[in-house]
Design an enzyme around this catalytic site. Structure first.
Site, PDB file in Angstrom:
ATOM      1  N   PRO A 193       0.526  -1.158  -0.010  1.00 14.15           N
ATOM      2  CA  PRO A 193      -0.251  -0.301  -0.023  1.00 14.15           C
ATOM      3  C   PRO A 193       0.423   1.408   0.102  1.00 14.15           C
ATOM      4  CG  PRO A 193      -0.113  -1.075   2.315  1.00 14.15           C
ATOM      5  CD  PRO A 193       0.356  -2.140   1.288  1.00 14.15           C
ATOM      6  N   GLY A 194      -0.123   2.543  -0.542  1.00 18.11           N
ATOM      7  CA  GLY A 194       0.631   3.782  -0.620  1.00 18.11           C
ATOM      8  C   GLY A 194       0.971   4.177   1.126  1.00 18.11           C
ATOM      9  N   ALA A 198      -4.793   0.560   3.048  1.00 20.34           N
ATOM     10  CA  ALA A 198      -4.200  -0.670   2.380  1.00 20.34           C
ATOM     11  C   ALA A 198      -4.217  -0.801   1.485  1.00 20.34           C
ATOM     12  CB  ALA A 198      -4.590  -2.177   3.126  1.00 20.34           C
ATOM     13  N   LYS A 199      -4.297   0.429   0.763  1.00 26.50           N
ATOM     14  CA  LYS A 199      -4.503  -0.564  -0.667  1.00 26.50           C
ATOM     15  C   LYS A 199      -3.013   0.473  -1.586  1.00 26.50           C
ATOM     16  CE  LYS A 199      -8.352  -2.334  -1.316  1.00 26.50           C
ATOM     17  NZ  LYS A 199      -8.678  -2.181  -0.039  1.00 26.50           N
ATOM     18  N   THR A 200      -3.125   0.470  -3.319  1.00 17.19           N
ATOM     19  CA  THR A 200      -1.666   0.544  -3.787  1.00 17.19           C
ATOM     20  C   THR A 200      -1.228   2.279  -3.294  1.00 17.19           C
ATOM     21  OG1 THR A 200      -2.851  -0.921  -5.326  1.00 17.19           O
ATOM     22  CG2 THR A 200      -0.927   0.797  -5.669  1.00 17.19           C
TER      23      THR A 200
END
Length: 388
Positions: A2-3, A187-189
């Site tokens: 994640p980012g 919790a994402k890209t």
């Protein structure tokens, strides 16, 4: 991964411009006399649609609500059937249930995504939508899925929440279906803390979604917002300027995230190929330009997987979703939902045996883009110890 791994001064500075340039206007609409021409949500939407070569992008409060808005725009409701897959985050199915439709859930294949070979036989006269989910960075077999959908004239809603930044045969994930959704949770890209978006290529669909997510506001340019026109009721599912400011900074880091993931996953996977004589089998990847969010492998026997997992815990090696969060990512664990879905009320615990067997024998290792060479080598060594 994640980012949040890369959150730093760039995000903070982007947030600060809301106060230094726009007098603290955090709302996506109006206050023109204060914001000095900056509409960050609209700017973020424009950046996203250009990145994905799509005509329209609508930013939302979450990926879950992006799916809800998209389904509403497609007219999905009670009596309709929506086909999706057994390995996905719970939001995919709970959104179908909450909108009043019936989920039809398919087993996954060795990509850990929807098995296209099961799709056509699952289609009925009530099927109104197909939702393939690109799980943990790996794109679905969209050629086969789209071909079947077109044959039956059924729209495809692409769930790219776990694969933002990935590609399938030269096209960005999110540009492969009739409509697509993404999540920007923590919790994402890339992350905006919470948030999501819907992509479409139909201006009427975009117009309806844009009004629905904003209490029905038509954003009539001839009238002030307080006297705006409206033709149907909606909800408040708007992204804030705060979220968009973080998203703008995060987008600039997407290449770093992608490149780091691909590099580190390749190093680890290449090293583990030598361990395949121990029975290890890798997930089938549909495109080498996947997001590389995780490295997933399995063993022929459940007991062997459980032994390796115990070793991984002792060696302080993290896992992602398999097995640590399986309860939230496999339909066979969702009795709390299917007790209210008549088609699965009495059978949910016996469904999707093929998927259950595969997931229970699988291990998913998260990939981080900031790992140093030494950290990657150390993790690889511990993985090899556990497998041996």
């Amino acid at each position: 991964m994640p980012g949040w791994e890369l959150i730093g001064t760039e995000e903070q500075e982007s947030l600060n411009t809301i106060f230094t340039q726009s007098n603290g206007v955090m709302f996506a609409h109006g206050f023109d006399h204060l914001r000095n021409g900056r509409f960050r949500v609209r700017e973020f939407e424009s950046d996203l649609k250009n990145l994905h070569s799509m005509q329209h992008c609508l930013a939302t409060t979450s990926g879950t609500m992006a799916q809800y808005i998209a389904m509403k725009a497609l007219g999905i409701g009670p009596g309709d059937e929506v086909i999706t897959q057994a390995f996905t985050f719970v939001a995919t199915v709970e959104t179908i249930v909450e909108i009043g439709a019936t989920p039809v859930i398919l087993d996954v294949d060795d990509t850990y995504n929807m098995d296209p070979n099961l799709l056509e036989q699952a289609i009925s006269s009530k099927t109104k939508l197909i939702i393939p989910v690109h799980m943990l960075g790996n794109p679905c077999d969209m050629d086969k899925i789209n071909a079947i959908a077109r044959k039956h004239n059924i729209p495809v809603l692409e769930d790219g929440c776990e694969a933002f930044g990935g590609f399938y045969k030269g096209k960005p994930v999110g540009s492969l279906g009739d409509i697509s959704v993404f999540s920007f949770d923590f919790a994402k890209t890339i992350t905006t803390g919470e948030g999501g978006c819907v992509f479409s290529n139909d201006r009427f669909t975009d117009k309806w979604m844009r009004e629905f997510h904003d209490h029905g506001h038509e954003s009539n340019a001839l009238l002030p917002r307080g006297r705006d026109t409206k033709s149907f009721p909606g909800l408040n599912l708007r992204m804030s300027e705060l979220q968009a400011a973080v998203g703008q900074a995060q987008l600039k880091k997407l290449k770093t995230i992608r490149d780091g993931n691909l590099r580190n996953k390749k190093i680890i996977k290449d090293a583990l190929i030598a361990e395949q004589h121990h029975g290890l089998q890798f997930r089938r990847i549909t495109d080498p330009m996947e997001l590389a969010d995780t490295l997933i492998f399995n063993f022929p026997e459940l007991k062997r997987t459980q032994e390796v997992v115990k070793k991984l815990v002792k060696l302080d090696v993290p896992t992602k979703n398999l097995p640590d969060a399986l309860d939230w990512h496999f339909a066979g664990k969702w009795n709390h939902m299917f007790n209210n879905v008549s088609v699965y009320k009495d059978s949910w615990h016996m469904e999707w045996a093929k998927t259950a067997d595969l997931l229970e024998r699988s291990i998913s290792i998260p990939i981080f883009c900031k790992w140093s060479t030494a950290e990657v080598e150390d993790l690889t060594s511990r993985l090899q110890q556990a497998i041996k």
